[in-house]
Design an enzyme around this catalytic site. Sequence first.
Site, mmCIF file in Angstrom:
data_model
loop_
_atom_site.group_PDB
_atom_site.id
_atom_site.type_symbol
_atom_site.label_atom_id
_atom_site.label_comp_id
_atom_site.label_asym_id
_atom_site.label_seq_id
_atom_site.Cartn_x
_atom_site.Cartn_y
_atom_site.Cartn_z
ATOM 1 N N ASP A 71 0.861 -1.082 -0.064
ATOM 2 C CA ASP A 71 -0.003 0.142 -0.043
ATOM 3 C C ASP A 71 0.946 1.229 0.068
ATOM 4 O O ASP A 71 0.237 2.411 -0.272
ATOM 5 C CB ASP A 71 -1.032 -0.100 1.158
ATOM 6 N N SER A 72 2.102 1.099 -0.090
ATOM 7 C CA SER A 72 3.021 2.150 -0.234
ATOM 8 C C SER A 72 2.711 2.752 -1.682
ATOM 9 O O SER A 72 3.390 3.855 -2.024
ATOM 10 C CB SER A 72 4.693 1.757 -0.254
ATOM 11 N N ASP A 110 -0.748 -6.579 -0.438
ATOM 12 C CA ASP A 110 -1.161 -5.835 0.917
ATOM 13 C C ASP A 110 -2.683 -5.886 0.904
ATOM 14 O O ASP A 110 -3.417 -5.231 -0.154
ATOM 15 C CB ASP A 110 -0.693 -4.470 0.877
ATOM 16 N N LYS A 140 -0.573 -9.553 2.865
ATOM 17 C CA LYS A 140 -0.030 -8.785 4.124
ATOM 18 C C LYS A 140 -0.982 -8.177 5.028
ATOM 19 O O LYS A 140 -1.589 -7.371 4.110
ATOM 20 C CB LYS A 140 1.408 -8.150 3.608
ATOM 21 N N GLU A 142 -1.307 -5.484 8.535
ATOM 22 C CA GLU A 142 -0.593 -4.747 9.887
ATOM 23 C C GLU A 142 -1.399 -5.425 11.143
ATOM 24 O O GLU A 142 -2.347 -5.589 11.112
ATOM 25 C CB GLU A 142 -0.627 -3.269 9.396
ATOM 26 N N GLU A 209 9.232 -3.097 10.845
ATOM 27 C CA GLU A 209 9.687 -1.888 10.420
ATOM 28 C C GLU A 209 9.845 -0.820 11.528
ATOM 29 O O GLU A 209 9.243 -0.585 12.449
ATOM 30 C CB GLU A 209 8.257 -1.300 9.668
#
Length: 292
Positions: A71-72, A110, A140, A142, A209
Amino acid sequence: MTHALNKPDSSPAASDASKALYGGTSSRRITVRDIAAAKARGEKWPMLTAYDAMTASVFDQAGIPVLLVGDSMGNCHLGYDSTVPVTMDEIAILSAAVVRGTKRALIVADLPFGSYQEGAVQALRNATRLIKETGAGAVKLEGGERSADQIRLLVEAGIPVMAHIGLTPQSVNAFGGYPVQGRGEEAAQQLLRDAKAVQDAGAFAVVLEVVPAELAAEVTRVLHIPTVGIGAGAECDAQVLVWTDMAGMTPGRLPRFVKQYAQVREVLGDAAKAFAEEVVGGVYPAEEHSFH
């Protein structure tokens, strides 16, 4: 007379080398089983982000074993100020493009902000969509302890999950920025609990991170799944960078952990200027570029 020197090396070391995630000889798609085997061998491996078929094909041909459709993309591909606005539709479209552009890399898609926070059922619905529509090999998401239920249900449904703890960019509004995570005894213990929670829930790897290098090393030591560092020191099992940071495409000030391996922004700018000057000067198109 023997010809032992001409025979393929069948030693365990040679066998391990052929199976290496980076530099290995297998051309099939890498799977989460290969990731687990690399951890057992003590092999370090690289991961990059990718958001389109052409860039992904370059990284795939370079041998990068895992590509993250992160999602970057919000910051470095779609023009948003953060990852928060990224939608499921955007992730799905770009993940499918990355899959189409690659042959060997494991593609991890993501789950964007708002696509799994409601609970495990929402997470399963959206993860299933990504796997079915894009061909990605894993997703992925978070969060540590708070996301364990989501991870567990996805894994039980047959969807491999890469977890992400420490600095979680989707929580930028709660963090008030992008501070280092895990400093201090209480914060370090929470990060360790988060790491163990995602492992116990079935995650096949976990991104760490922006955490102190010593803490990341401890997490890597106690887990049996691989750790993927980004701003987490050298002891993680793998390292990931956003490709536009790595290649010098991102303008402005970069995080401390970024190392630039090229200046692609400068190269593209020079190419655009050269094209423009030839058009203005009547040099392009030349005779060899014309039809008659």
